[in-house]
Enzyme design. Sequence first.
Site, short mmCIF file in Angstrom:
data_model
loop_
_atom_site.label_atom_id
_atom_site.label_comp_id
_atom_site.label_asym_id
_atom_site.label_seq_id
_atom_site.Cartn_x
_atom_site.Cartn_y
_atom_site.Cartn_z
N ASN A 1 9.14 5.93 4.55
CA ASN A 1 8.46 7.02 5.24
C ASN A 1 9.07 8.34 4.81
OD1 ASN A 1 6.19 7.37 7.05
ND2 ASN A 1 6.95 5.52 8.07
N ASP B 1 9.14 7.84 11.90
CA ASP B 1 7.94 7.73 11.07
C ASP B 1 7.92 8.89 10.08
OD1 ASP B 1 5.20 7.27 10.19
OD2 ASP B 1 4.92 6.11 12.01
N ARG C 1 0.86 -1.19 0.00
CA ARG C 1 0.00 0.00 0.00
C ARG C 1 0.89 1.24 0.00
NH1 ARG C 1 0.32 2.54 4.89
NH2 ARG C 1 0.61 1.30 6.79
#
Length: 290
Positions: free
Chosen positions: A144, A197, A96
């Site tokens: 990320n 992240d 994804r």
Amino acid sequence: MQADHFLKVGAHLGEGPCWIDGALWFVDIKGNTVFKVDPETHALTRWATPEHVGWVLPSAHDGLIVGLQSGPHRLDPESGTLTQIAQVHTDLPDNRLNDAAIDAEGRVWFGSMDNLEESETGVVFVLDKGDVREAGIPATTITNGPAISPCGSWLYHVDTIGRRVYRHAIQADGTAGDGELFLDFTTPDRDDWGHPDGAICDAEGGIWQGFFGGAAARRFAPDGTLTHEVRFPVSNVTKITLGGPDGRTAYATTARQGLGEAELAAQPQAGDLFTFRVDVPAAPPRSANT
């Protein structure tokens, strides 16, 4: 510094906050939802998506660009209509899209990841005037960022599982040059920092980094020096954006993903939005050329 609670959301995997035309937009990836928040009234509007949605960004054309599992789409906020722009990973149904940023030319750099978080199938792509190509960055399990410097010369790619951030020169042809290690979170003094992240750059080229499992967001100067640390009452801080009238209000998304019953009981605000003030404002806004 301590972050302040801003709005109850309870997102499973809140991500991709973006300040667009005086409002805060973000997504719940696993909740298949795009959100818009009025910063004054806290009114929350939502759009359901048929697939996991990784990000939402402004377009120089009509509507918004959102990253669905199958590829980038255009979202018409008035009707809720989604129109596919391109497909990616047609041969990898477990992949994804995860995070994205816009460069000085209006190109959207976006990454993919293995939704099972096991295989190194995450790739960084470039969306440029409707066409998609690979950026030339080595594959990882979870991509990320990317974050892009305000001068438009540098791209910061986050390898979440590897707990490192790499810096790449953005080439004239819209691909990434060879990466050099910029931040390393595997050292003993950073063992309890969690996993890097989402990331963004501010107006001075500083990098704001969220830490999943680390209960913090941190800012690093362009030379990699730690300048600020903001603590949160929840473990999973996914990404921040800078907005508000002066560009100095930070908004952070967080996640409930991966927390057990006891952790959720101890962190009732997990998955909510948080805010804090910063010294350096947001970089000038950019819109996608698609």
